[in-house]
Design an enzyme around this catalytic site. Structure first.
Site, PDB file in Angstrom:
ATOM      1  N   LYS A 117       0.839  -1.215   0.000  1.00 57.26           N
ATOM      2  CA  LYS A 117       0.000   0.000   0.000  1.00 57.26           C
ATOM      3  C   LYS A 117       0.869   1.259   0.000  1.00 57.26           C
ATOM      4  CE  LYS A 117      -4.302  -1.579   0.239  1.00 57.26           C
ATOM      5  NZ  LYS A 117      -4.852  -2.170   1.454  1.00 57.26           N
ATOM      6  N   LYS A 197      -5.141  -8.928 -13.757  1.00 56.03           N
ATOM      7  CA  LYS A 197      -6.301  -9.342 -13.001  1.00 56.03           C
ATOM      8  C   LYS A 197      -7.484  -8.423 -13.324  1.00 56.03           C
ATOM      9  CE  LYS A 197      -7.467  -9.896  -8.201  1.00 56.03           C
ATOM     10  NZ  LYS A 197      -7.100  -9.833  -6.814  1.00 56.03           N
ATOM     11  N   LYS A 200     -11.676  -3.120 -11.229  1.00 52.59           N
ATOM     12  CA  LYS A 200     -12.412  -1.911 -11.553  1.00 52.59           C
ATOM     13  C   LYS A 200     -11.464  -0.808 -11.996  1.00 52.59           C
ATOM     14  CE  LYS A 200     -15.850   1.228  -9.903  1.00 52.59           C
ATOM     15  NZ  LYS A 200     -17.039   1.469  -9.137  1.00 52.59           N
TER      16      LYS A 200
END
Ligand code: TRP
Length: 329
Positions: A117, A197, A200
């Site tokens: 992250k 993958k 969205k």
């Protein structure tokens, strides 16, 4: 009701309309688990905030996701599943604070999920992001869930939760339950590009609520075997993402499709048309239920509110035990 095996808890960030990757990777498994477990499914809006600056669409994403889940068979009314929004049951933030007291900071900053992250959002490494796994541990333990269906990418978070539960119980007494992960068949679903993958943010997805026309338009853009340039070139279904999706949605036809592709008896366009048709047919009952639900004003929010009320029941009981164990005055 027959005896259920235990209590499942899982959470997912509100991401709006769900795509095939969400469906194959999570939703259909959540639906199946309802047969054997008492299930609690949570839309984790607070977790979403850790990496979301613009919250203007949070409500809409929550609504669209809940609508898709309900239409896909998450069944609070028939099967007693609890579906709710994380922030609607505020006890989780209190438990988060208490768990943070038994969490070594280094344990958090060493997590591979945290490092990833930080790599993705180097300009916004906030305190909440560091505490992400603590909040997740609070989700799980607040409901005394014992079985957690997650993707393998969540292994570090589950290990972390187990570790924190042991520390907490050691310090304050045996109150919380050490959960077990349940890694079921979570396929990695590739996007229309056939490389990354389905997600969205990459825009390479097909929504499960898409109309048959939209499905066809999206499927037609899918990348197939690059070595197959002319109709007469034999194809390699094993490396073709269109074929992979046939595997999930074209029951009974899959073997024939593989043979026809290898022998160049079927072209990529025809093969995609067939996939689009099968996808549209597979999700037809889903689209119908979705339209019915969406038609009733306030229905989805009402289901979520009822879910929050039932979740609160459990949460307030567990928090009482926790507060007593910690000896909060
Ligand atoms: N971190 C999980 C994910 O990204 C989402 C999540 C939040 C979760 N709380 C949870 C998953 C509790 C399982 C249990 O997928």
């Amino acid at each position: 009701m027959n005896k259920k095996k235990g209590r499942v808890f899982s959470g997912a960030r509100p991401t709006g309309r769900q795509h095939l990757g969400n469906y194959l990777g999570a939703i259909r498994n959540y639906v199946a688990l309802q047969d054997d477990y008492e299930c609690i499914y949570c839309i984790v809006d607070l977790h979403a905030l850790t990496t979301l600056e613009d919250t203007s669409q949070l409500r809409e994403w929550t609504y669209e996701m809940a609508l898709d889940w309900l239409a896909a068979g998450i069944d609070p009314e028939g099967r007693g599943t609890i579906l709710f929004v994380q922030s609607h049951v505020p006890e989780v933030t209190q438990l988060h604070t208490l768990l943070s007291m038994v969490t070594p900071l280094g344990r958090l900053t060493r997590l591979p999920t945290f490092k990833e992250k930080v790599r993705q959002h180097p300009e916004d490494v906030n305190y909440g992001l560091v505490g992400y796994p603590v909040l997740m541990a609070a989700d799980i333990t607040l409901y005394k869930a014992d079985t957690i269906p997650v993707g393998v990418d969540q292994t570090p978070h589950l290990e972390f939760t187990r570790d924190i539960v042991r520390r907490f119980n050691q310090r304050y007494g045996e109150v919380l339950i050490e959960p077990e992960p349940e890694y079921t068949d979570f396929p990695k679903v590739l996007g229309l590009d056939g490389e990354q993958k389905m997600s969205k943010s990459l825009g390479n997805y097909i929504e499960i609520a898409a109309s048959p026309d939209e499905i066809e338009a999206r499927v037609m853009t899918m990348v197939t075997d690059p070595q197959r340039r002319r109709l007469s070139d034999p194809g390699r279904p094993e490396i073709c993402n269109v074929f992979t999706l046939h595997g999930y949605f074209s029951a009974g036809e899959v073997e024939q499709i593989a043979v026809d592709c290898r022998h160049a008896d079927i072209g990529c366009v025809q093969c995609k048309k067939l996939l689009a048709e099968n996808l549209a047919a597979y999700f037809a009952p889903f689209r119908e239920r979705r339209a019915e639900l969406a038609d009733e004003p306030g229905r989805v929010w009402q289901v979520l509110e009822e879910g929050a009320t039932r979740a609160s029941d459990i949460a307030s009981r567990v928090m009482k035990e926790v507060r007593e164990a910690v000896k909060l005055p």
